[in-house]
Design a protein around this motif. Structure first.
Motif, PDB file in Angstrom:
ATOM      1  N   LEU A  60       1.049  -1.290   0.018  1.00  0.00           N
ATOM      2  CA  LEU A  60       0.006  -0.016  -0.106  1.00  0.00           C
ATOM      3  C   LEU A  60       0.976   1.233   0.069  1.00  0.00           C
ATOM      4  O   LEU A  60       0.626   2.117  -0.700  1.00  0.00           O
ATOM      5  CB  LEU A  60      -0.921  -0.019   1.158  1.00  0.00           C
ATOM      6  CG  LEU A  60      -2.320  -0.855   1.325  1.00  0.00           C
ATOM      7  CD1 LEU A  60      -2.675  -1.262   2.403  1.00  0.00           C
ATOM      8  CD2 LEU A  60      -3.063  -0.523   0.093  1.00  0.00           C
ATOM      9  N   GLY A  64       0.844   3.991  -3.039  1.00  0.00           N
ATOM     10  CA  GLY A  64       0.637   5.701  -2.692  1.00  0.00           C
ATOM     11  C   GLY A  64       1.904   6.208  -2.851  1.00  0.00           C
ATOM     12  O   GLY A  64       1.588   7.628  -3.467  1.00  0.00           O
ATOM     13  N   SER A  68      -1.223   6.228  -6.527  1.00  0.00           N
ATOM     14  CA  SER A  68      -2.366   5.808  -6.183  1.00  0.00           C
ATOM     15  C   SER A  68      -3.213   6.745  -5.379  1.00  0.00           C
ATOM     16  O   SER A  68      -2.829   7.565  -4.702  1.00  0.00           O
ATOM     17  CB  SER A  68      -2.372   4.271  -5.577  1.00  0.00           C
ATOM     18  OG  SER A  68      -1.976   3.546  -6.732  1.00  0.00           O
ATOM     19  N   ASN A  69      -4.512   6.574  -5.340  1.00  0.00           N
ATOM     20  CA  ASN A  69      -5.565   7.533  -4.686  1.00  0.00           C
ATOM     21  C   ASN A  69      -5.179   7.323  -3.112  1.00  0.00           C
ATOM     22  O   ASN A  69      -5.373   6.431  -2.490  1.00  0.00           O
ATOM     23  CB  ASN A  69      -6.875   6.836  -4.823  1.00  0.00           C
ATOM     24  CG  ASN A  69      -7.950   7.848  -4.142  1.00  0.00           C
ATOM     25  OD1 ASN A  69      -7.428   8.841  -3.781  1.00  0.00           O
ATOM     26  ND2 ASN A  69      -9.248   7.477  -4.277  1.00  0.00           N
ATOM     27  N   LEU A  71      -6.787   8.575  -0.889  1.00  0.00           N
ATOM     28  CA  LEU A  71      -8.119   8.299   0.086  1.00  0.00           C
ATOM     29  C   LEU A  71      -8.233   6.768   0.250  1.00  0.00           C
ATOM     30  O   LEU A  71      -8.953   6.296   1.190  1.00  0.00           O
ATOM     31  CB  LEU A  71      -9.216   8.995  -0.645  1.00  0.00           C
ATOM     32  CG  LEU A  71     -10.523   8.953   0.251  1.00  0.00           C
ATOM     33  CD1 LEU A  71     -10.160   9.744   1.567  1.00  0.00           C
ATOM     34  CD2 LEU A  71     -11.701   9.791  -0.571  1.00  0.00           C
ATOM     35  N   THR A  72      -8.006   5.994  -0.503  1.00  0.00           N
ATOM     36  CA  THR A  72      -8.127   4.586  -0.392  1.00  0.00           C
ATOM     37  C   THR A  72      -6.776   3.828   0.238  1.00  0.00           C
ATOM     38  O   THR A  72      -6.819   2.936   0.834  1.00  0.00           O
ATOM     39  CB  THR A  72      -7.984   3.972  -2.105  1.00  0.00           C
ATOM     40  OG1 THR A  72      -9.211   4.574  -2.762  1.00  0.00           O
ATOM     41  CG2 THR A  72      -8.261   2.431  -1.957  1.00  0.00           C
ATOM     42  N   VAL A  73      -5.495   4.428  -0.110  1.00  0.00           N
ATOM     43  CA  VAL A  73      -4.376   3.740   0.263  1.00  0.00           C
ATOM     44  C   VAL A  73      -4.112   3.911   1.759  1.00  0.00           C
ATOM     45  O   VAL A  73      -3.595   2.831   2.679  1.00  0.00           O
ATOM     46  CB  VAL A  73      -3.302   4.221  -0.565  1.00  0.00           C
ATOM     47  CG1 VAL A  73      -1.794   3.663  -0.038  1.00  0.00           C
ATOM     48  CG2 VAL A  73      -3.260   3.721  -2.195  1.00  0.00           C
ATOM     49  N   TYR A  74      -3.992   5.282   2.216  1.00  0.00           N
ATOM     50  CA  TYR A  74      -3.332   5.411   3.396  1.00  0.00           C
ATOM     51  C   TYR A  74      -4.224   4.820   4.679  1.00  0.00           C
ATOM     52  O   TYR A  74      -4.105   4.421   5.676  1.00  0.00           O
ATOM     53  CB  TYR A  74      -3.147   6.664   3.728  1.00  0.00           C
ATOM     54  CG  TYR A  74      -1.818   7.260   2.472  1.00  0.00           C
ATOM     55  CD1 TYR A  74      -0.830   6.406   2.994  1.00  0.00           C
ATOM     56  CD2 TYR A  74      -1.776   7.882   1.720  1.00  0.00           C
ATOM     57  CE1 TYR A  74       0.499   6.686   2.154  1.00  0.00           C
ATOM     58  CE2 TYR A  74      -0.965   8.003   0.518  1.00  0.00           C
ATOM     59  CZ  TYR A  74       0.262   7.347   0.839  1.00  0.00           C
ATOM     60  OH  TYR A  74       1.358   7.632   0.112  1.00  0.00           O
ATOM     61  N   ALA A  76      -6.372   2.271   4.598  1.00  0.00           N
ATOM     62  CA  ALA A  76      -6.097   0.956   4.582  1.00  0.00           C
ATOM     63  C   ALA A  76      -5.074   0.450   5.216  1.00  0.00           C
ATOM     64  O   ALA A  76      -4.888  -0.422   5.855  1.00  0.00           O
ATOM     65  CB  ALA A  76      -6.560   0.439   3.272  1.00  0.00           C
TER      66      ALA A  76
END
Length: 192
Positions: A60, A64, A68-69, A71-74, A76
């Motif tokens: 992840l 990031g 990558s987005n 809002l999705t990666v961090y 998670a």
């Protein structure tokens, strides 16, 4: 038969059988083989689970870092760190210490055990005080609509954690370097 009267069988009277003694005369506490195997299984599962969770956080963090987005990666990554990495790190450390204390390997008797203990304790401290707080801050920035400033730092932190875990697993498998001190020193002094 009154088992308490027979000195040959102290275990029947609820006492520990006479075993090897520590240098100060106290008997060593050891686990029976079934309990030792169960504890070793929990330790191996926790350690390998920790490696998997760290690898997922690393994946992840790399995603990031490469754009990558956020809002999705961090968020998670933070959830993995908080709910998997920390509990598994504490479980791996505590079961490793228990195995060292309750089995013939000991905590300070062999180099590979001592190095694994230092690496696992250090990795647990770094996860508690560096990795998870950094993931939390990155998740907070991402949820606020921004991009974390040091995305490569997360890659380094989680990559370092995965590397240290791989080293401890290899040490546990190959058991290099032998004893920390010669057995003659433990018995009362070096023979010269």
């Amino acid at each position: 038969m009154n088992s308490t009267a027979d000195p040959r069988f102290p275990e029947r009277a609820g006492e520990r059988p006479a075993g090897r003694r520590e240098p100060h005369g106290r008997p060593r506490m050891r686990l029976s083989p079934p309990w030792r195997k169960a504890l070793r299984i929990v330790h191996v599962v926790a350690s390998l689970g920790l490696l998997g969770a760290d690898a997922a956080v690393l994946a992840l963090a790399v995603a990031g870092w490469q754009g990558s987005n956020p809002l999705t990666v961090y968020p998670a990554g933070y959830m993995l760190g908080e709910f998997l990495v920390l509990p598994l790190a504490l479980l791996a450390l505590s079961t490793g210490v228990a195995l060292g204390l309750l089995t013939p390997w000991g905590l300070l008797r062999y180099w590979w055990v001592l190095i694994s203990l230092v690496f696992t304790a250090g990795g647990t401290l770094l996860a508690v005080f560096v990795l998870v707080p950094t993931l939390s801050a990155a998740a907070g920035v991402a949820l606020a609509g921004g991009v974390p400033s040091d995305t490569y730092g997360l890659v380094k932190d989680s990559g370092g954690a995965s590397g240290v875990l791989l080293v401890t697993i290899l040490l546990s498998y190959y058991k290099p370097l032998g004893r920390t001190m010669p057995s003659s020193w433990r018995r009362g002094g070096p023979e010269r």
